[in-house]
Design an enzyme around this catalytic site. Structure first.
Site, PDB file in Angstrom:
ATOM      1  N   GLU A 282      46.967  37.567  39.818  1.00 53.84           N
ATOM      2  CA  GLU A 282      45.833  37.001  39.083  1.00 53.84           C
ATOM      3  C   GLU A 282      46.323  35.871  38.163  1.00 53.84           C
ATOM      4  O   GLU A 282      46.623  36.128  37.004  1.00 53.84           O
ATOM      5  CB  GLU A 282      45.132  38.085  38.279  1.00 53.84           C
ATOM      6  CG  GLU A 282      44.600  39.239  39.118  1.00 53.84           C
ATOM      7  CD  GLU A 282      43.832  40.272  38.320  1.00 53.84           C
ATOM      8  OE1 GLU A 282      43.297  39.953  37.224  1.00 53.84           O
ATOM      9  OE2 GLU A 282      43.773  41.410  38.760  1.00 53.84           O
TER      10      GLU A 282
ATOM     11  N   TRP B  91      46.399  42.340  36.176  1.00 53.27           N
ATOM     12  CA  TRP B  91      46.150  41.370  35.107  1.00 53.27           C
ATOM     13  C   TRP B  91      47.353  41.199  34.195  1.00 53.27           C
ATOM     14  O   TRP B  91      47.768  40.082  33.886  1.00 53.27           O
ATOM     15  CB  TRP B  91      44.930  41.817  34.308  1.00 53.27           C
ATOM     16  CG  TRP B  91      44.585  40.914  33.172  1.00 53.27           C
ATOM     17  CD1 TRP B  91      44.799  41.137  31.841  1.00 53.27           C
ATOM     18  CD2 TRP B  91      43.960  39.626  33.251  1.00 53.27           C
ATOM     19  NE1 TRP B  91      44.353  40.076  31.091  1.00 53.27           N
ATOM     20  CE2 TRP B  91      43.834  39.137  31.941  1.00 53.27           C
ATOM     21  CE3 TRP B  91      43.499  38.851  34.322  1.00 53.27           C
ATOM     22  CZ2 TRP B  91      43.252  37.898  31.662  1.00 53.27           C
ATOM     23  CZ3 TRP B  91      42.935  37.618  34.038  1.00 53.27           C
ATOM     24  CH2 TRP B  91      42.815  37.158  32.722  1.00 53.27           C
ATOM     25  N   THR B  92      47.975  42.300  33.786  1.00 51.39           N
ATOM     26  CA  THR B  92      49.047  42.236  32.792  1.00 51.39           C
ATOM     27  C   THR B  92      50.364  41.765  33.387  1.00 51.39           C
ATOM     28  O   THR B  92      51.124  41.050  32.726  1.00 51.39           O
ATOM     29  CB  THR B  92      49.237  43.620  32.148  1.00 51.39           C
ATOM     30  OG1 THR B  92      47.992  44.045  31.588  1.00 51.39           O
ATOM     31  CG2 THR B  92      50.276  43.574  31.037  1.00 51.39           C
TER      32      THR B  92
ATOM     33  N   GLN C  19      63.990  69.612  41.889  1.00 54.12           N
ATOM     34  CA  GLN C  19      63.484  68.908  43.064  1.00 54.12           C
ATOM     35  C   GLN C  19      63.708  67.408  42.916  1.00 54.12           C
ATOM     36  O   GLN C  19      63.675  66.852  41.810  1.00 54.12           O
ATOM     37  CB  GLN C  19      62.001  69.231  43.279  1.00 54.12           C
ATOM     38  CG  GLN C  19      61.058  68.690  42.219  1.00 54.12           C
ATOM     39  CD  GLN C  19      59.647  69.241  42.382  1.00 54.12           C
ATOM     40  OE1 GLN C  19      59.435  70.450  42.330  1.00 54.12           O
ATOM     41  NE2 GLN C  19      58.687  68.344  42.592  1.00 54.12           N
TER      42      GLN C  19
ATOM     43  N   MET D 215      37.768  40.345  44.154  1.00 54.23           N
ATOM     44  CA  MET D 215      37.393  41.198  43.010  1.00 54.23           C
ATOM     45  C   MET D 215      36.016  40.789  42.477  1.00 54.23           C
ATOM     46  O   MET D 215      35.885  40.103  41.465  1.00 54.23           O
ATOM     47  CB  MET D 215      38.476  41.126  41.940  1.00 54.23           C
ATOM     48  CG  MET D 215      39.794  41.726  42.400  1.00 54.23           C
ATOM     49  SD  MET D 215      41.134  41.590  41.195  1.00 54.23           S
ATOM     50  CE  MET D 215      41.597  39.873  41.385  1.00 54.23           C
TER      51      MET D 215
END
Length: 609
Positions: free
Chosen positions: A383, A342-343, A314, A449
């Site tokens: 961020e 964040w990373t 598939q 946030m």
């Protein structure tokens, strides 16, 4: 999204815990049955300061709709409180029930705690105007002096159906006990603090407000100067129904959380949108985050949403195919691909140098023919623009606006464009580094946030709730709470319907703590299953059950560990607040932190009414 180090608290100077010297302010006598009484106690005393608590007992046979404790402190002594609202007039302190715990049942007790500086303690204690020991009657018959009129009445926020007001405190010869807020000649609210939100208003309507101060003897001040406010246009948007959950691609590994779990937990029927986290940002472009988890992992029948196993022929497998199946089961469910986090936010600086090229790369990736039907738009989690997160960005205050403008132009009006943004409402904080007002015109909504304000990255504390709804006396950093965040964004002119309430489905904690109340010293982040200082709600709820509430968020003290996290009850309170602010709904980080039967997302959905 949910990463340590994104925000930093300002540590408070703490005092070592020494031997406890207990001092009772007013112990209720045996004859006080049938009255409301209060007892205040020093639980710690280190010479230059102390800790303590006050317990209010409703000895009557009917519930109280609220309580108010008053007392005086000598010169050189002061306190800060939690689990109560505090006002100060000179040396006279007034404490009242927090907004989330107004009622006190017949025969019930409630407590609030405090830390103090100095060597003195309370005198002249009164509870609801009567002596704390149950003697005497309410009020002071010799007090016939009215408080001064409140000054500085102003509107700090508004929606189509509400107005938020604030004013400067009044003074009184004995002590101000509260304020009455008038809409025209009608009393609209009675509060103990110097701000309130008036709800139930009509859209696009002018209202005039005044405020009067009151004291325990029933004296009322003259009215403040009036302020006139016109509510926003309702616009018929039906704001308040969004429930958005993040699904993390790495959850399929150690956490063993798959798209099927969204269905079996009952969460799929409660969600309006899923943000799929994360795509990467590299070389000025949107790129794949984890190709194996995203579109290559083969699912057997037991882990597949519809019970049908993948096969190697598939064209699409992995999470993307499972999300496709989930959307077929829930046709109204929308999915956005979230980029950054964040990373991976470090790549946005280069992307901002050529916004059009970045937007083009994102559109081509999101609308790839293999999975174009899976995604309904893009979410940006930078961020932080023109500020520091894991790395520092110097793109300038217009970079975020320009990036979102290019994305809106490329994705058009038929696709969603959203963004998770900072919740730092401090003066000269991250929110002041970027033109969020200008950027807001290009997004369907912002997701501030409003969690991770405080945490174990400040390994010595002070302990504080990572997701406080409001400020509270002793909060380590002003502007680090949901109410201040939303107020600041509204103050920029961003409507409440474009802002969502942020919630964390996890707790943050410290170890080496000897104080059960907030504000204690610590030695390190508490141990966690996947990362020190953080634990999923489904694990922390039984590992360390709540022992108290501060600023609308639960906290827990067990052994030498201190944790804060939201429960179904506190989420209910936060959703009520979100409704009063006219917010567009709620979002949370992230789905795998909830219980297998979806306790927290059910509380969100129930809170929306």
């Amino acid at each position: 999204m949910s990463r340590p180090g994104g925000r930093r608290a300002i540590a408070l100077a703490g005092a070592a815990t020494l031997a406890v010297a207990t001092a009772l302010l007013a112990a209720p006598p045996a004859s006080s049955a049938g009255t409301v009484t209060a007892e205040c106690t020093k639980t710690q005393d280190w010479g230059s300061g102390f800790g303590g608590s006050c317990t209010i007992t409703n000895g009557t046979d009917s519930a109280l709709s609220g309580w108010k404790l008053e007392a005086d402190l000598p010169s050189g002594t002061s306190v800060s409180v939690w689990n109560a609202t505090q006002t100060v007039s000179g040396s006279h302190y007034t404490f009242s029930n927090p907004t989330w715990a107004a009622s006190l049942g017949a025969g019930a007790k409630t407590s609030f705690g405090f830390n103090g500086t100095g060597s003195g303690f309370f005198t002249g204690c009164k509870i609801n105007g009567a002596s704390c020991d149950g003697g005497g009657g309410p009020g002071d018959q010799d007090d016939d002096a009215a408080p001064t009129a409140p000054t500085g009445l102003r509107a700090s926020g508004k929606t189509a159906t509400s107005v938020t007001l604030a004013w400067n405190a009044s003074s009184d010869n004995v002590g101000v006990t509260g304020y009455d807020v008038y809409r025209g000649t009608t009393k609209a609210a009675s509060v103990t603090g110097t701000s309130t939100t008036i709800t139930g208003l009509s859209a696009k309507t002018a209202y005039t407000f005044t405020v009067k101060a009151t004291d325990a003897a029933g004296n009322a001040s003259s009215a403040s100067e009036s302020v006139s406010v016109t509510t926003d246009d309702g616009g018929g948007q039906g704001a308040g129904d969004k429930v958005i959950g993040y699904f993390v691609d790495w959850g399929v590994y150690q956490r063993n959380y798959h798209v099927k779990n969204i269905e079996t937990s009952g969460s799929a029927s409660k969600l309006t949108h899923i943000n799929y986290a994360f795509g990467n940002v590299q070389g000025g472009k949107c790129t794949i985050g984890d190709s194996y988890a995203d579109y290559d992992k083969a699912y057997g029948a037991d882990q597949s949403v519809d019970g049908v196993a993948d096969n190697w022929e598939q064209p699409l497998r992995g999470n993307f195919n499972q999300l496709r199946k989930l959307k077929k089961m829930h046709p109204g469910l929308k999915v956005l691909w979230s980029f950054g986090g964040w990373t991976w936010s470090g790549g946005f600086g280069q992307a901002a140098q050529n916004p059009a090229a970045f937007a083009d790369s994102c559109y081509k990736l999101v609308e790839d023919s293999r999975w174009a039907d899976v995604f309904d738009g893009i979410d940006i989690d930078w961020e932080y623009p023109n500020a520091c997160g894991l790395s520092c960005d110097t793109s300038g205050p217009d970079a975020f606006k320009n990036l979102l403008s290019a994305l809106r132009s490329k994705f058009g009006s038929d696709n969603l464009v959203t963004a998770a943004i900072t919740a730092d409402a401090a003066k000269d904080g991250k929110m002041d580094a970027t033109d969020y007002k200008g950027a807001s015109q290009y997004v369907d909504w912002f997701m501030p946030m409003t969690y991770d304000y405080f945490g174990g990255w400040d390994k010595e504390g002070p302990t504080a709730p990572h997701s406080p709804l409001t400020s509270y006396p002793g909060i380590p950093h002003e502007g680090f709470n949901t109410a201040d965040t939303i107020a600041k964004l509204k103050g920029l002119g961003i409507p409440g319907s474009k802002l969502l309430m942020g919630l964390g489905f996890y707790g943050r904690g410290w170890t080496g703590v000897t104080q059960k109340e907030p504000g204690g010293k610590a030695t390190a982040p508490a141990p966690g299953k996947y990362e020190a200082g953080i634990e999923d709600y489904k694990d922390i709820k039984s590992k360390c059950p709540p022992t108290g509430t501060v600023a609308g968020t639960s906290y827990a003290y067990c052994g030498n560990e201190w944790w804060s996290y939201d429960t179904p009850a506190t989420i209910g309170g936060k959703m009520n607040w979100a409704g009063s602010e006219g917010l567009g709904g709620s979002f949370f980080w992230e789905l795998s932190g909830d219980t297998p039967n979806g306790e927290l997302i059910s509380a969100i959905k129930n809170g929306l009414g």
